[in-house]
Write a protein that holds these residues in place. Structure first.
Motif, PDB file in Angstrom:
ATOM      1  N   GLN A  40       0.846  -1.115  -0.097  1.00 18.73           N
ATOM      2  CA  GLN A  40       0.176   0.105  -0.022  1.00 18.73           C
ATOM      3  C   GLN A  40       1.519   0.914  -0.232  1.00 18.73           C
ATOM      4  OE1 GLN A  40      -3.694  -0.038   2.634  1.00 18.73           O
ATOM      5  NE2 GLN A  40      -2.492  -1.588   3.686  1.00 18.73           N
ATOM      6  N   LYS A  41       0.360   2.437  -1.099  1.00 18.28           N
ATOM      7  CA  LYS A  41       1.126   3.403  -0.598  1.00 18.28           C
ATOM      8  C   LYS A  41       0.230   4.859   0.501  1.00 18.28           C
ATOM      9  CE  LYS A  41      -1.891   6.376  -4.223  1.00 18.28           C
ATOM     10  NZ  LYS A  41      -1.850   7.031  -4.990  1.00 18.28           N
ATOM     11  N   ASN A  42       2.150   5.369   0.709  1.00 17.41           N
ATOM     12  CA  ASN A  42       1.697   6.157   1.376  1.00 17.41           C
ATOM     13  C   ASN A  42       1.632   5.702   3.073  1.00 17.41           C
ATOM     14  OD1 ASN A  42      -1.693   7.200  -0.088  1.00 17.41           O
ATOM     15  ND2 ASN A  42       0.321   8.484   0.019  1.00 17.41           N
ATOM     16  N   TYR A  43       1.032   6.328   4.421  1.00 19.33           N
ATOM     17  CA  TYR A  43       1.033   6.515   5.747  1.00 19.33           C
ATOM     18  C   TYR A  43       0.424   6.378   6.796  1.00 19.33           C
ATOM     19  CZ  TYR A  43       3.153  10.569   6.376  1.00 19.33           C
ATOM     20  OH  TYR A  43       3.291  11.824   6.520  1.00 19.33           O
ATOM     21  N   PRO A  44      -0.262   5.915   7.550  1.00 20.56           N
ATOM     22  CA  PRO A  44      -1.351   6.097   7.798  1.00 20.56           C
ATOM     23  C   PRO A  44      -1.646   7.061   8.548  1.00 20.56           C
ATOM     24  CG  PRO A  44      -0.825   3.843   9.506  1.00 20.56           C
ATOM     25  CD  PRO A  44       0.483   4.615   7.828  1.00 20.56           C
ATOM     26  N   LEU A  45      -2.284   7.262   9.288  1.00 16.68           N
ATOM     27  CA  LEU A  45      -3.264   8.754   9.828  1.00 16.68           C
ATOM     28  C   LEU A  45      -4.237   7.865  11.070  1.00 16.68           C
ATOM     29  CD1 LEU A  45      -2.839  11.554  10.739  1.00 16.68           C
ATOM     30  CD2 LEU A  45      -5.155  11.857   8.861  1.00 16.68           C
ATOM     31  N   LEU A  46      -3.601   8.137  12.446  1.00 19.59           N
ATOM     32  CA  LEU A  46      -4.886   7.876  13.303  1.00 19.59           C
ATOM     33  C   LEU A  46      -5.244   8.970  13.669  1.00 19.59           C
ATOM     34  CD1 LEU A  46      -2.461   5.609  15.249  1.00 19.59           C
ATOM     35  CD2 LEU A  46      -4.535   5.248  13.361  1.00 19.59           C
ATOM     36  N   THR A  47      -6.612   8.975  14.115  1.00 21.35           N
ATOM     37  CA  THR A  47      -7.467  10.187  14.436  1.00 21.35           C
ATOM     38  C   THR A  47      -8.512   9.169  15.467  1.00 21.35           C
ATOM     39  OG1 THR A  47      -7.840  10.708  12.384  1.00 21.35           O
ATOM     40  CG2 THR A  47      -8.809  11.957  13.196  1.00 21.35           C
ATOM     41  N   MET A  48      -8.093  10.625  15.903  1.00 24.43           N
ATOM     42  CA  MET A  48      -9.513  10.261  17.653  1.00 24.43           C
ATOM     43  C   MET A  48      -9.913  11.345  18.217  1.00 24.43           C
ATOM     44  SD  MET A  48      -7.374   9.253  21.215  1.00 24.43           S
ATOM     45  CE  MET A  48      -6.342   8.523  21.233  1.00 24.43           C
ATOM     46  N   LYS A  49     -11.317  10.940  18.472  1.00 22.50           N
ATOM     47  CA  LYS A  49     -12.458  11.638  18.692  1.00 22.50           C
ATOM     48  C   LYS A  49     -13.104  11.275  20.275  1.00 22.50           C
ATOM     49  CE  LYS A  49     -13.436  12.794  14.346  1.00 22.50           C
ATOM     50  NZ  LYS A  49     -14.464  12.982  12.857  1.00 22.50           N
ATOM     51  N   ILE A  50     -12.937  12.339  21.503  1.00 17.24           N
ATOM     52  CA  ILE A  50     -13.241  11.851  22.360  1.00 17.24           C
ATOM     53  C   ILE A  50     -15.201  12.285  22.587  1.00 17.24           C
ATOM     54  CG2 ILE A  50     -13.203  12.596  24.582  1.00 17.24           C
ATOM     55  CD1 ILE A  50     -10.389  11.986  24.248  1.00 17.24           C
ATOM     56  N   LYS A  51     -15.884  11.539  23.063  1.00 17.41           N
ATOM     57  CA  LYS A  51     -16.937  12.086  22.598  1.00 17.41           C
ATOM     58  C   LYS A  51     -18.109  11.487  24.089  1.00 17.41           C
ATOM     59  CE  LYS A  51     -21.510  13.988  20.500  1.00 17.41           C
ATOM     60  NZ  LYS A  51     -22.413  13.613  19.634  1.00 17.41           N
ATOM     61  N   SER A  52     -17.837  12.345  25.195  1.00 14.92           N
ATOM     62  CA  SER A  52     -18.728  12.193  26.449  1.00 14.92           C
ATOM     63  C   SER A  52     -17.291  11.050  26.928  1.00 14.92           C
ATOM     64  CB  SER A  52     -19.774  11.388  26.612  1.00 14.92           C
ATOM     65  OG  SER A  52     -20.444  11.936  25.840  1.00 14.92           O
ATOM     66  N   ASN A  53     -17.294   9.840  27.272  1.00 14.24           N
ATOM     67  CA  ASN A  53     -16.928   8.771  28.304  1.00 14.24           C
ATOM     68  C   ASN A  53     -16.540   7.975  26.703  1.00 14.24           C
ATOM     69  OD1 ASN A  53     -19.137   7.743  27.683  1.00 14.24           O
ATOM     70  ND2 ASN A  53     -19.062   6.645  29.666  1.00 14.24           N
ATOM     71  N   MET A  54     -17.092   8.793  25.684  1.00 16.58           N
ATOM     72  CA  MET A  54     -16.596   7.626  24.236  1.00 16.58           C
ATOM     73  C   MET A  54     -15.148   8.127  23.522  1.00 16.58           C
ATOM     74  SD  MET A  54     -18.954   4.590  24.455  1.00 16.58           S
ATOM     75  CE  MET A  54     -18.249   4.749  22.375  1.00 16.58           C
ATOM     76  N   VAL A  55     -13.882   7.166  23.581  1.00 14.14           N
ATOM     77  CA  VAL A  55     -13.280   6.924  22.676  1.00 14.14           C
ATOM     78  C   VAL A  55     -13.304   6.822  20.886  1.00 14.14           C
ATOM     79  CG1 VAL A  55     -10.683   7.314  22.170  1.00 14.14           C
ATOM     80  CG2 VAL A  55     -11.866   7.989  24.372  1.00 14.14           C
ATOM     81  N   ASN A  56     -13.317   7.117  19.796  1.00 15.23           N
ATOM     82  CA  ASN A  56     -13.116   6.909  18.334  1.00 15.23           C
ATOM     83  C   ASN A  56     -12.525   7.221  17.853  1.00 15.23           C
ATOM     84  OD1 ASN A  56     -14.019   7.273  15.769  1.00 15.23           O
ATOM     85  ND2 ASN A  56     -15.831   6.021  16.271  1.00 15.23           N
ATOM     86  N   ILE A  57     -11.741   5.887  17.604  1.00 17.46           N
ATOM     87  CA  ILE A  57     -10.186   6.137  16.765  1.00 17.46           C
ATOM     88  C   ILE A  57     -10.517   5.728  14.783  1.00 17.46           C
ATOM     89  CG2 ILE A  57      -7.727   5.434  16.376  1.00 17.46           C
ATOM     90  CD1 ILE A  57      -8.324   5.200  19.482  1.00 17.46           C
ATOM     91  N   SER A  58      -9.951   6.351  14.440  1.00 15.37           N
ATOM     92  CA  SER A  58      -9.903   6.490  13.231  1.00 15.37           C
ATOM     93  C   SER A  58      -8.521   6.455  12.401  1.00 15.37           C
ATOM     94  CB  SER A  58     -10.981   7.040  11.974  1.00 15.37           C
ATOM     95  OG  SER A  58     -10.541   7.974  12.310  1.00 15.37           O
TER      96      SER A  58
END
Length: 496
Positions: free
Chosen positions: A473-491
């Motif tokens: 695969q080309k490129n490298y991964p960008l991890l995005t972390m979103k925090i809402k209340s007591n939930m953490v969403n990582i994409s």
């Protein structure tokens, strides 16, 4: 000799797909004699190629580019074969020889060729003329090869693919007052009636055509002997070559080169595969260095470097290039990629090995950090651009081969190998490399073979499963972390 009908193969240029050599013939040994006319800039050549027929066939296909084949003959099984016709595929640079009888699988044959090739001027590939000015402002010429990746076929007809390894017995004539260097030590000299010298070299080990090298010059040399502390009576000569005026400026590079050879011999647990190593400073060179086996050609300013007075950037450049090209003598030369889609296998590893070498050889941690971070940042910058590509990708044309020599194949690949080094640990990594080099020495391998060697050393980790996600695969991964209340969403998404 043979008279033959000749024709040109018309290619469909709609699809620029490369045509590979057929798997019917395998070269075993070349005897090549080159007689350059240094004034009129051409080469009269003669070669005898011992070939092994793998599958029954009535044709021989090999590479040539800008070469005039004047005569040819094929012998084997007590017969001389009649050549019905020849065809030149200009797009794929292939030369087809059609025989009147079939060659038999498992039998050896001899292909004799008499040819005329060119000494290139104003371009830095093939067998080309370079020059420098001495202190008297006189122009002095030298003659250099740069055959990687696919220009051996410009100097002599050959099976010019990395997996077509052979041994080579080489000879060349040189001008009075000049010396000739090649991959192996000189075996004999003879003075010809015209005053030129015929220089014959010892037979090489089994190697790819792109690693064949010649330098004909009036250079002088400095010499040292390198040793391996683990072996008794293991000494061989290392020399630097440049003009008489500059030769003393190669002393530091010569010391560094001999130290790198000892370091890598011990690290890989394989002694330097050849009996000598020459490093030649080239005034005009297309790349920083070229790892011709036993004859490294290198950009002049990389070899003329006084370590006491040069800047950290210049010192890092010299140290990195020397370590890179010397590491290639094992990784790339001793074990070679099967095809150019695994170019990163030799270039990425040699780049990483140069970083490792600088770490072991220099106590200046700032220098080591500078070398590693400069390569890493350059790779990330290139990999986030629209010009990025996977480390491993199909090669579909001649242009694709040369375009692979970029920051992805060198610096990104080195960064991933460095990641693997820390992931499985230095001990497992070195054992895996040693296992890989021993298993495939004087042969060819691909990325799966390398991953398998690491997994066999540390079977708790499936290295291929981990690393394939990075090289396909080309490129490298960008991890995005979103925090809402007591939930953490990582994409995760590609960084571009």
């Amino acid at each position: 000799s043979s008279q033959f009908n000749s024709s040109i193969i018309e290619n469909d240029t709609t699809f620029d797909r490369i045509e590979r050599l057929p798997d019917e013939i395998k070269p075993l040994h070349y005897e090549i004699d080159l007689q350059p006319n240094y004034q009129q800039l051409y080469i009269i050549g003669r070669s005898k190629i011992e070939i092994l027929c793998l599958n029954r066939t009535d044709r021989i296909v090999l590479h040539k580019k800008d070469i005039d084949i004047q005569r040819m003959a094929v012998y084997g099984n007590g017969l001389k074969y009649h050549i019905l016709n020849v065809q030149q595929d200009l797009k794929n640079e292939l030369f087809h020889i059609q025989l009147d009888h079939h060659l038999i699988g498992g039998h050896h044959y001899q292909l004799h060729l008499w040819f005329k090739s060119q000494i290139v001027v104003n371009r830095r590939y093939g067998f080309y003329r370079s020059y420098y000015q001495n202190r008297s402002k006189q122009t002095r010429y030298l003659y250099v090869t740069q055959l990687s990746p696919t220009d051996a076929r410009m100097v002599f007809p050959c099976f010019d693919e990395p997996s077509m390894k052979s041994t080579f017995k080489l000879s060349i004539t040189c001008l009075p007052g000049y010396s000739a260097l090649s991959n192996m030590p000189v075996q004999s000299y003879s003075i010809l009636p015209n005053g030129h010298t015929l220089v014959s070299f010892a037979t090489t080990v089994k190697m790819s055509t792109y690693l064949v090298g010649f330098v004909v010059s009036d250079f002088e040399n400095l010499a040292r002997y390198s040793s391996n502390v683990a072996l008794i009576d293991y000494y061989f000569q290392v020399r630097t070559w440049t003009s008489k005026e500059n030769i003393k400026q190669t002393q530091d590079a010569l010391k560094l080169a001999t130290a790198y050879i000892s370091l890598f011999s011990n690290l890989f647990n394989i002694t330097f595969p050849l009996p000598k190593l020459d490093l030649v400073a080239i005034p005009d060179f297309a790349v920083a260095g070229m790892e011709n086996w036993g004859l490294i050609t290198i950009m002049q300013d990389k070899l003329l470097c006084d370590m006491q007075y040069c800047s950290m950037r210049n010192y890092a450049s010299t140290a990195s290039v020397l370590a890179h090209e010397i590491a290639h003598q094992w990784f790339g030369n001793l074990v070679t990629m099967k095809w150019w889609n695994d170019l990163w296998l030799k270039e990425g590893f040699a780049t990483f090995a140069s970083q490792l070498g600088c770490k072991f050889m220099n106590r200046d941690l700032n220098l080591c950090r500078f070398i590693v971070s400069a390569a890493h940042e350059n790779a990330m910058q290139f990999d986030s651009s629209i010009y990025s590509h996977p480390i491993h990708q199909p090669i579909e044309s001649q242009i694709n081969i040369k375009s692979q020599f970029d920051s992805i194949s060198y610096r990104k690949a080195a960064s991933l190998i460095r990641m693997l080094y820390h992931y499985i640990g230095p001990s497992s990594f070195v054992q895996g490399v040693q296992k890989f080099l021993r298993k495939y020495e004087y042969g060819n391998a691909n990325n799966h073979d390398l991953w398998r060697s690491f997994t066999e050393v540390n079977d708790l980790i499936n290295v291929g499963e981990v690393m394939d996600t990075w090289i396909y695969q080309k490129n490298y991964p960008l991890l995005t972390m979103k925090i809402k209340s007591n939930m953490v969403n990582i994409s995760q998404s590609p960084f571009m």
